[in-house]
Write an enzyme that holds these catalytic residues in place. Structure first.
Site, short mmCIF file in Angstrom:
data_model
loop_
_atom_site.label_atom_id
_atom_site.label_comp_id
_atom_site.label_asym_id
_atom_site.label_seq_id
_atom_site.Cartn_x
_atom_site.Cartn_y
_atom_site.Cartn_z
N HIS A 224 5.17 9.92 28.14
CA HIS A 224 6.52 10.38 28.47
C HIS A 224 6.75 10.41 29.98
O HIS A 224 5.83 10.30 30.75
CB HIS A 224 6.77 11.79 27.91
CG HIS A 224 6.98 11.77 26.43
ND1 HIS A 224 5.99 12.11 25.56
CD2 HIS A 224 8.05 11.42 25.69
CE1 HIS A 224 6.45 11.99 24.33
NE2 HIS A 224 7.68 11.57 24.37
N HIS B 228 7.56 4.19 22.24
CA HIS B 228 8.26 4.66 21.05
C HIS B 228 8.77 3.49 20.19
O HIS B 228 8.83 3.61 18.97
CB HIS B 228 9.41 5.61 21.42
CG HIS B 228 8.94 6.94 21.93
ND1 HIS B 228 8.62 7.15 23.24
CD2 HIS B 228 8.70 8.11 21.29
CE1 HIS B 228 8.21 8.40 23.39
NE2 HIS B 228 8.25 9.01 22.23
N HIS C 39 14.86 8.63 17.35
CA HIS C 39 14.26 7.63 18.23
C HIS C 39 14.79 6.22 18.01
O HIS C 39 14.81 5.41 18.93
CB HIS C 39 12.73 7.68 18.18
CG HIS C 39 12.22 8.59 19.24
ND1 HIS C 39 12.07 8.17 20.55
CD2 HIS C 39 11.94 9.90 19.22
CE1 HIS C 39 11.68 9.20 21.28
NE2 HIS C 39 11.59 10.27 20.51
N HIS D 244 17.84 12.39 25.07
CA HIS D 244 16.59 12.44 24.32
C HIS D 244 15.99 13.84 24.23
O HIS D 244 15.85 14.42 23.16
CB HIS D 244 15.57 11.45 24.88
CG HIS D 244 14.21 11.66 24.32
ND1 HIS D 244 13.21 12.34 24.99
CD2 HIS D 244 13.69 11.36 23.11
CE1 HIS D 244 12.16 12.42 24.21
NE2 HIS D 244 12.41 11.83 23.06
N HIS E 136 16.20 16.75 21.04
CA HIS E 136 14.96 17.33 20.51
C HIS E 136 15.06 18.86 20.47
O HIS E 136 14.78 19.50 19.45
CB HIS E 136 13.76 16.96 21.38
CG HIS E 136 13.04 15.72 20.94
ND1 HIS E 136 12.20 15.70 19.86
CD2 HIS E 136 13.03 14.47 21.44
CE1 HIS E 136 11.70 14.47 19.71
NE2 HIS E 136 12.19 13.71 20.66
N HIS F 100 2.18 10.66 17.63
CA HIS F 100 3.02 11.18 18.71
C HIS F 100 2.30 12.30 19.44
O HIS F 100 2.27 12.35 20.67
CB HIS F 100 4.36 11.65 18.15
CG HIS F 100 5.37 11.90 19.22
ND1 HIS F 100 5.70 13.16 19.64
CD2 HIS F 100 6.07 11.04 19.98
CE1 HIS F 100 6.59 13.05 20.61
NE2 HIS F 100 6.83 11.78 20.84
N PHE G 169 6.37 18.24 22.12
CA PHE G 169 5.70 16.97 21.83
C PHE G 169 4.74 17.00 20.64
O PHE G 169 4.75 16.11 19.80
CB PHE G 169 4.90 16.48 23.03
CG PHE G 169 5.75 16.04 24.19
CD1 PHE G 169 6.98 15.42 23.98
CD2 PHE G 169 5.32 16.22 25.50
CE1 PHE G 169 7.77 15.00 25.04
CE2 PHE G 169 6.08 15.81 26.57
CZ PHE G 169 7.31 15.20 26.35
CU1 C2O Z 1 7.83 11.05 22.35
CU2 C2O Z 1 11.29 11.97 21.41
O1 C2O Z 1 9.54 12.00 22.14
#
Ligand code: C2O
Length: 349
Positions: free
Chosen positions: A113, A122, A280, A245, A249, A93, A267
């Site tokens: 992203h 993802h 995810h 999303h 996070h 990631h 990230f």
């Molecule tokens: Cu690549 Cu939830 O981020």
């Protein structure tokens, strides 16, 4: 020389990148690893092999949780030189989200992203992560769970992630958001101050907007078309990528790092927290649901379909996989347990 489409990484270009504005990070695999690596084109799992059922975290039984816990602790015990190890999984990631690779035919950084690469990349990451976890415990039906923060029953941090004696626990989280705190799907790094009941209905309205009324056009949901040669990324995230999303996070990450909110909030470190994967899986599930709701609008564009990436599988083969390979999750061997989405589907203002 025929024309190739889409973006892909130049695997020999791995370099340090910026984890955040002020923080250089180095997430690359060991340098000599590529020398003895054979690259294999992706093939669908055998259709007769057992389907993996991804279940909601709030509906899991102890037996499943023990199994996942065991798989994850084995993964965490593998050395960095093993691409299946937890640190290497987390670094995938970091690599693709901070721009550690250059694009294949240019020296622009590759970032997945804030564009139409968000959902498929993802999905690939989770698919291989899930296969590796299953193989570590010899169970080819093992499936990741999903954290259903879109429905009222799932709007707190799942209990399994609160158990200090499990491999799911992670220290870099905001303790003020531990249960019974209700997630804020529009979190702006400031507390909403809403009571639990109002927070739940605000969340449902957010879901309705991001999945239904605000996501009628494909590009609004999927994100902008990211084409080769464009300076790193096109910077037009889809509705769900922005919220819930990004917001979830940030909401999970540790407030002792006020802006970046490591680990989940940025990230380079997000995938170090085991809650990243069920978070995810829910994003991935919502991609399927959006397609059901809006009439399966497939993007018929070779710059998307032919973009490809590389992932190690459970047999330590480096697999080359295209966006076009991951459009049908059933073909990848997994399905989602159904939960009632009517709370947000009916939350039209
Ligand atoms: Cu690549 Cu939830 O981020």
């Amino acid at each position: 020389d025929h024309k190739t489409f889409g973006v892909s990484p130049n695997l020999t270009s791995c370099h340090a990148s910026l984890g955040r504005k002020d923080l250089p990070v180095y997430c690359c695999p060991p340098r000599n690893e590529l020398n003895d690596t054979v690259i294999v084109d992706f093939r669908f799992p055998n259709p007769s092999s057992p389907s993996r059922v991804r279940r909601a975290t709030h509906l899991l039984d102890d037996e499943y949780i023990a199994k996942y816990n065991k798989a994850l602790s084995i993964m965490k015990s593998l050395p960095y030189s093993d691409p299946r190890s937890y640190t290497r999984q987390a670094n995938l990631h970091c690599l693709f989200c901070t721009g550690s690779y250059d694009q294949k035919y240019s020296n622009f950084q590759l970032k997945i992203h804030r564009s139409w690469m968000f959902f498929p990349w993802h999905r690939m990451l989770l698919h291989f992560h899930e296969r590796i976890l299953g193989s570590l415990i010899g169970d080819d039906t093992f499936a990741l769970p999903f954290w259903a923060w879109d429905i009222p029953e799932g709007m707190t941090i799942p209990d399994m992630f609160m158990n200090k004696n499990s491999s799911f626990f992670h220290a870099e989280r905001d303790t003020s958001h531990f249960p019974p705190s209700v997630v804020d799907l529009d979190y702006t790094c400031k507390e909403s101050g809403l009571n639990p009941e109002d927070q739940v209905s605000t969340n449902l309205a957010t879901m309705y907007h991001q999945m239904v009324s605000g996501a009628k056009k494909t590009e609004l949901f999927m994100g902008c078309p990211y084409r080769p040669g464009e300076g790193g990324f096109c910077n037009g995230p889809g509705t769900i990528e922005l919220a819930p999303h990004n917001t979830v996070h940030k909401w999970v990450g540790n407030n002792l790092h006020p802006v970046s909110r490591e680990d989940m909030g940025v990230f380079y470190s997000a995938a170090r927290d085991p809650i990243f994967y069920p978070h995810h899986a829910n994003i991935d599930r919502l991609w399927n649901i959006w397609r059901e709701l809006h009439g399966d609008k497939i993007i018929n564009d070779p710059d998307w379909l032919d973009s490809y990436f590389y992932f190690y599988d459970e047999k330590l083969q480096l697999i080359r996989i295209k966006v076009g390979d991951v459009l049908d999750s059933t073909k990848l061997g997994y399905v989602y347990e159904e939960v009632d989405i009517s709370p947000w589907l009916n939350a039209r203002p």
